[in-house]
Design a protein around this motif. Structure first.
Motif, PDB file in Angstrom:
ATOM      1  N   PRO A  63      -3.064   6.285  11.714  1.00 48.20           N
ATOM      2  CA  PRO A  63      -4.188   5.608  11.053  1.00 48.20           C
ATOM      3  C   PRO A  63      -3.924   5.405   9.551  1.00 48.20           C
ATOM      4  O   PRO A  63      -3.563   6.352   8.849  1.00 48.20           O
ATOM      5  CB  PRO A  63      -5.380   6.549  11.277  1.00 48.20           C
ATOM      6  CG  PRO A  63      -4.811   7.837  11.764  1.00 48.20           C
ATOM      7  CD  PRO A  63      -3.394   7.614  12.184  1.00 48.20           C
ATOM      8  N   VAL A  64      -4.071   4.150   9.112  1.00 51.69           N
ATOM      9  CA  VAL A  64      -3.867   3.804   7.697  1.00 51.69           C
ATOM     10  C   VAL A  64      -4.914   2.786   7.254  1.00 51.69           C
ATOM     11  O   VAL A  64      -5.519   2.107   8.082  1.00 51.69           O
ATOM     12  CB  VAL A  64      -2.454   3.213   7.435  1.00 51.69           C
ATOM     13  CG1 VAL A  64      -1.371   4.258   7.572  1.00 51.69           C
ATOM     14  CG2 VAL A  64      -2.178   2.020   8.324  1.00 51.69           C
ATOM     15  N   ILE A  65      -5.092   2.667   5.948  1.00 54.41           N
ATOM     16  CA  ILE A  65      -5.951   1.629   5.375  1.00 54.41           C
ATOM     17  C   ILE A  65      -5.160   0.326   5.482  1.00 54.41           C
ATOM     18  O   ILE A  65      -4.058   0.221   4.941  1.00 54.41           O
ATOM     19  CB  ILE A  65      -6.280   1.958   3.896  1.00 54.41           C
ATOM     20  CG1 ILE A  65      -7.051   3.277   3.806  1.00 54.41           C
ATOM     21  CG2 ILE A  65      -7.058   0.817   3.240  1.00 54.41           C
ATOM     22  CD1 ILE A  65      -7.134   3.857   2.401  1.00 54.41           C
ATOM     23  N   LEU A  66      -5.705  -0.656   6.197  1.00 53.82           N
ATOM     24  CA  LEU A  66      -4.946  -1.874   6.484  1.00 53.82           C
ATOM     25  C   LEU A  66      -4.790  -2.793   5.277  1.00 53.82           C
ATOM     26  O   LEU A  66      -3.819  -3.528   5.179  1.00 53.82           O
ATOM     27  CB  LEU A  66      -5.565  -2.627   7.658  1.00 53.82           C
ATOM     28  CG  LEU A  66      -5.480  -1.875   8.993  1.00 53.82           C
ATOM     29  CD1 LEU A  66      -6.197  -2.630  10.097  1.00 53.82           C
ATOM     30  CD2 LEU A  66      -4.029  -1.591   9.381  1.00 53.82           C
ATOM     31  N   GLU A  67      -5.749  -2.774   4.343  1.00 52.57           N
ATOM     32  CA  GLU A  67      -5.644  -3.601   3.140  1.00 52.57           C
ATOM     33  C   GLU A  67      -5.864  -2.731   1.908  1.00 52.57           C
ATOM     34  O   GLU A  67      -6.902  -2.823   1.247  1.00 52.57           O
ATOM     35  CB  GLU A  67      -6.652  -4.753   3.193  1.00 52.57           C
ATOM     36  CG  GLU A  67      -6.416  -5.627   4.407  1.00 52.57           C
ATOM     37  CD  GLU A  67      -6.632  -7.108   4.129  1.00 52.57           C
ATOM     38  OE1 GLU A  67      -6.911  -7.482   2.986  1.00 52.57           O
ATOM     39  OE2 GLU A  67      -6.493  -7.870   5.088  1.00 52.57           O
ATOM     40  N   PRO A  68      -4.892  -1.876   1.588  1.00 49.69           N
ATOM     41  CA  PRO A  68      -5.070  -0.968   0.445  1.00 49.69           C
ATOM     42  C   PRO A  68      -4.997  -1.720  -0.881  1.00 49.69           C
ATOM     43  O   PRO A  68      -4.371  -2.777  -0.976  1.00 49.69           O
ATOM     44  CB  PRO A  68      -3.891  -0.003   0.588  1.00 49.69           C
ATOM     45  CG  PRO A  68      -2.833  -0.814   1.264  1.00 49.69           C
ATOM     46  CD  PRO A  68      -3.576  -1.733   2.204  1.00 49.69           C
ATOM     47  N   GLU A  69      -5.667  -1.177  -1.886  1.00 53.39           N
ATOM     48  CA  GLU A  69      -5.614  -1.772  -3.226  1.00 53.39           C
ATOM     49  C   GLU A  69      -4.314  -1.350  -3.892  1.00 53.39           C
ATOM     50  O   GLU A  69      -4.029  -0.162  -4.031  1.00 53.39           O
ATOM     51  CB  GLU A  69      -6.807  -1.284  -4.054  1.00 53.39           C
ATOM     52  CG  GLU A  69      -6.867  -1.912  -5.426  1.00 53.39           C
ATOM     53  CD  GLU A  69      -7.944  -1.303  -6.301  1.00 53.39           C
ATOM     54  OE1 GLU A  69      -7.824  -1.440  -7.541  1.00 53.39           O
ATOM     55  OE2 GLU A  69      -8.877  -0.669  -5.771  1.00 53.39           O
ATOM     56  N   VAL A  70      -3.497  -2.318  -4.256  1.00 51.55           N
ATOM     57  CA  VAL A  70      -2.199  -2.052  -4.873  1.00 51.55           C
ATOM     58  C   VAL A  70      -2.348  -2.187  -6.385  1.00 51.55           C
ATOM     59  O   VAL A  70      -2.865  -3.192  -6.868  1.00 51.55           O
ATOM     60  CB  VAL A  70      -1.124  -3.021  -4.334  1.00 51.55           C
ATOM     61  CG1 VAL A  70       0.220  -2.775  -5.004  1.00 51.55           C
ATOM     62  CG2 VAL A  70      -1.008  -2.885  -2.814  1.00 51.55           C
ATOM     63  N   LYS A  71      -1.892  -1.161  -7.104  1.00 51.62           N
ATOM     64  CA  LYS A  71      -2.027  -1.162  -8.557  1.00 51.62           C
ATOM     65  C   LYS A  71      -0.640  -1.140  -9.204  1.00 51.62           C
ATOM     66  O   LYS A  71       0.179  -0.274  -8.889  1.00 51.62           O
ATOM     67  CB  LYS A  71      -2.819   0.087  -8.975  1.00 51.62           C
ATOM     68  CG  LYS A  71      -3.168   0.111 -10.444  1.00 51.62           C
ATOM     69  CD  LYS A  71      -4.151   1.228 -10.758  1.00 51.62           C
ATOM     70  CE  LYS A  71      -4.503   1.145 -12.223  1.00 51.62           C
ATOM     71  NZ  LYS A  71      -4.551   2.428 -12.882  1.00 51.62           N
ATOM     72  N   VAL A  72      -0.384  -2.105 -10.088  1.00 47.73           N
ATOM     73  CA  VAL A  72       0.901  -2.153 -10.793  1.00 47.73           C
ATOM     74  C   VAL A  72       0.924  -1.033 -11.835  1.00 47.73           C
ATOM     75  O   VAL A  72       0.008  -0.904 -12.645  1.00 47.73           O
ATOM     76  CB  VAL A  72       1.122  -3.530 -11.469  1.00 47.73           C
ATOM     77  CG1 VAL A  72       2.375  -3.512 -12.335  1.00 47.73           C
ATOM     78  CG2 VAL A  72       1.208  -4.620 -10.420  1.00 47.73           C
ATOM     79  N   GLN A  73       1.973  -0.219 -11.799  1.00 50.56           N
ATOM     80  CA  GLN A  73       2.128   0.890 -12.750  1.00 50.56           C
ATOM     81  C   GLN A  73       3.047   0.519 -13.900  1.00 50.56           C
ATOM     82  O   GLN A  73       2.865   0.979 -15.016  1.00 50.56           O
ATOM     83  CB  GLN A  73       2.699   2.124 -12.031  1.00 50.56           C
ATOM     84  CG  GLN A  73       1.850   2.621 -10.887  1.00 50.56           C
ATOM     85  CD  GLN A  73       0.480   3.104 -11.326  1.00 50.56           C
ATOM     86  OE1 GLN A  73       0.288   3.529 -12.449  1.00 50.56           O
ATOM     87  NE2 GLN A  73      -0.489   3.014 -10.444  1.00 50.56           N
ATOM     88  N   ASN A  74       4.057  -0.302 -13.604  1.00 47.52           N
ATOM     89  CA  ASN A  74       5.069  -0.618 -14.612  1.00 47.52           C
ATOM     90  C   ASN A  74       5.833  -1.871 -14.202  1.00 47.52           C
ATOM     91  O   ASN A  74       6.157  -2.040 -13.035  1.00 47.52           O
ATOM     92  CB  ASN A  74       6.046   0.565 -14.742  1.00 47.52           C
ATOM     93  CG  ASN A  74       7.092   0.361 -15.806  1.00 47.52           C
ATOM     94  OD1 ASN A  74       6.937  -0.421 -16.733  1.00 47.52           O
ATOM     95  ND2 ASN A  74       8.203   1.068 -15.672  1.00 47.52           N
ATOM     96  N   ILE A  75       6.089  -2.719 -15.187  1.00 43.51           N
ATOM     97  CA  ILE A  75       6.954  -3.876 -14.959  1.00 43.51           C
ATOM     98  C   ILE A  75       8.088  -3.785 -15.968  1.00 43.51           C
ATOM     99  O   ILE A  75       7.849  -3.596 -17.160  1.00 43.51           O
ATOM    100  CB  ILE A  75       6.198  -5.210 -15.116  1.00 43.51           C
ATOM    101  CG1 ILE A  75       5.154  -5.347 -14.003  1.00 43.51           C
ATOM    102  CG2 ILE A  75       7.171  -6.391 -15.096  1.00 43.51           C
ATOM    103  CD1 ILE A  75       4.324  -6.609 -14.075  1.00 43.51           C
ATOM    104  N   VAL A  76       9.319  -3.879 -15.469  1.00 43.56           N
ATOM    105  CA  VAL A  76      10.503  -3.896 -16.334  1.00 43.56           C
ATOM    106  C   VAL A  76      11.049  -5.319 -16.319  1.00 43.56           C
ATOM    107  O   VAL A  76      11.275  -5.880 -15.249  1.00 43.56           O
ATOM    108  CB  VAL A  76      11.580  -2.904 -15.840  1.00 43.56           C
ATOM    109  CG1 VAL A  76      12.815  -2.965 -16.731  1.00 43.56           C
ATOM    110  CG2 VAL A  76      11.027  -1.485 -15.785  1.00 43.56           C
ATOM    111  N   ALA A  77      11.226  -5.881 -17.518  1.00 44.93           N
ATOM    112  CA  ALA A  77      11.740  -7.243 -17.620  1.00 44.93           C
ATOM    113  C   ALA A  77      12.888  -7.261 -18.612  1.00 44.93           C
ATOM    114  O   ALA A  77      12.981  -6.409 -19.497  1.00 44.93           O
ATOM    115  CB  ALA A  77      10.634  -8.196 -18.072  1.00 44.93           C
ATOM    116  N   SER A  78      13.758  -8.264 -18.455  1.00 42.27           N
ATOM    117  CA  SER A  78      14.829  -8.453 -19.429  1.00 42.27           C
ATOM    118  C   SER A  78      14.605  -9.800 -20.103  1.00 42.27           C
ATOM    119  O   SER A  78      13.937 -10.682 -19.554  1.00 42.27           O
ATOM    120  CB  SER A  78      16.197  -8.422 -18.742  1.00 42.27           C
ATOM    121  OG  SER A  78      16.298  -9.483 -17.814  1.00 42.27           O
TER     122      SER A  78
END
Length: 184
Positions: free
Chosen positions: A91-106
């Motif tokens: 059993p899992v949450i089918l549409e969990p809220e995804v939260k961005v923690q970090n973005i690494v860019a060049s």
């Protein structure tokens, strides 16, 4: 006129909660792409191929997704992981809220830079520059709240952003500051 600084997202780290008391042993047994070595690391690693990412799944139900090249890909990877786990009858949450923690860019300013002059010009309160320790200059910005590594080649790494726009704003701000100081 804004210049093209070739800003590229290298890695998006996002997290979510998909449930609780997740049976990692069952996932490890039944999913061929799963890696689980609880003596070395408490999480199970599940790699997705398209988009290419790695999800660290913990018994608590917390999932950290890393390695994707966009926020959309991180969300797609999490949805794939949820689908794989739910198909195992866990059993899992089918549409969990995804939260961005970090973005690494060049990014690349396209010019060689004098890091000594930049360290002095930008003021030492937000700068760390010790060339004997590390070849880049570390610049902490408050708006956007990111850390930028600036190299003499004109290349930069922007980390700590929560959305892709943070990297763009940081690179544009630094280019403006360096131009105003006559250092670019």
């Amino acid at each position: 006129m804004k210049k093209d600084y070739k800003i590229k997202i290298e890695n998006v780290v996002a997290s979510t909660q998909i449930g609780e008391n997740i049976d990692l042993n069952k996932i490890a047994k039944e999913v061929k792409d799963a890696e689980y070595k609880p003596k070395q690391f408490p999480g199970l690693v599940l790699r997705t191929k398209e988009p290419k990412a790695a999800a660290l799944i913990f018994r608590s139900g917390k999932v950290v997704c890393t390695g994707s090249k966009s926020v959309e890909d991180a969300n797609r990877a999490v949805r794939q992981v949820v689908k794989i786990i739910s198909e195992l009858g866990i059993p899992v949450i089918l549409e969990p809220e995804v939260k961005v923690q970090n973005i690494v860019a060049s990014a690349d300013l396209g010019v060689d830079l004098n890091l000594n002059a930049i360290a002095i010009g930008l003021g030492l309160e937000n700068i760390e520059y010790e060339p004997e320790q590390f070849p880049g200059l570390v610049y902490r910005l408050d708006k956007p709240r990111v850390v930028v590594l600036i190299f003499g080649s004109g290349k930069m790494v922007v980390t700590g952003g929560k959305n892709p726009e943070d990297a763009v704003k940081a690179v544009e701000r630094i280019a403006e500051e360096l131009s105003a100081l006559g250092l670019m």
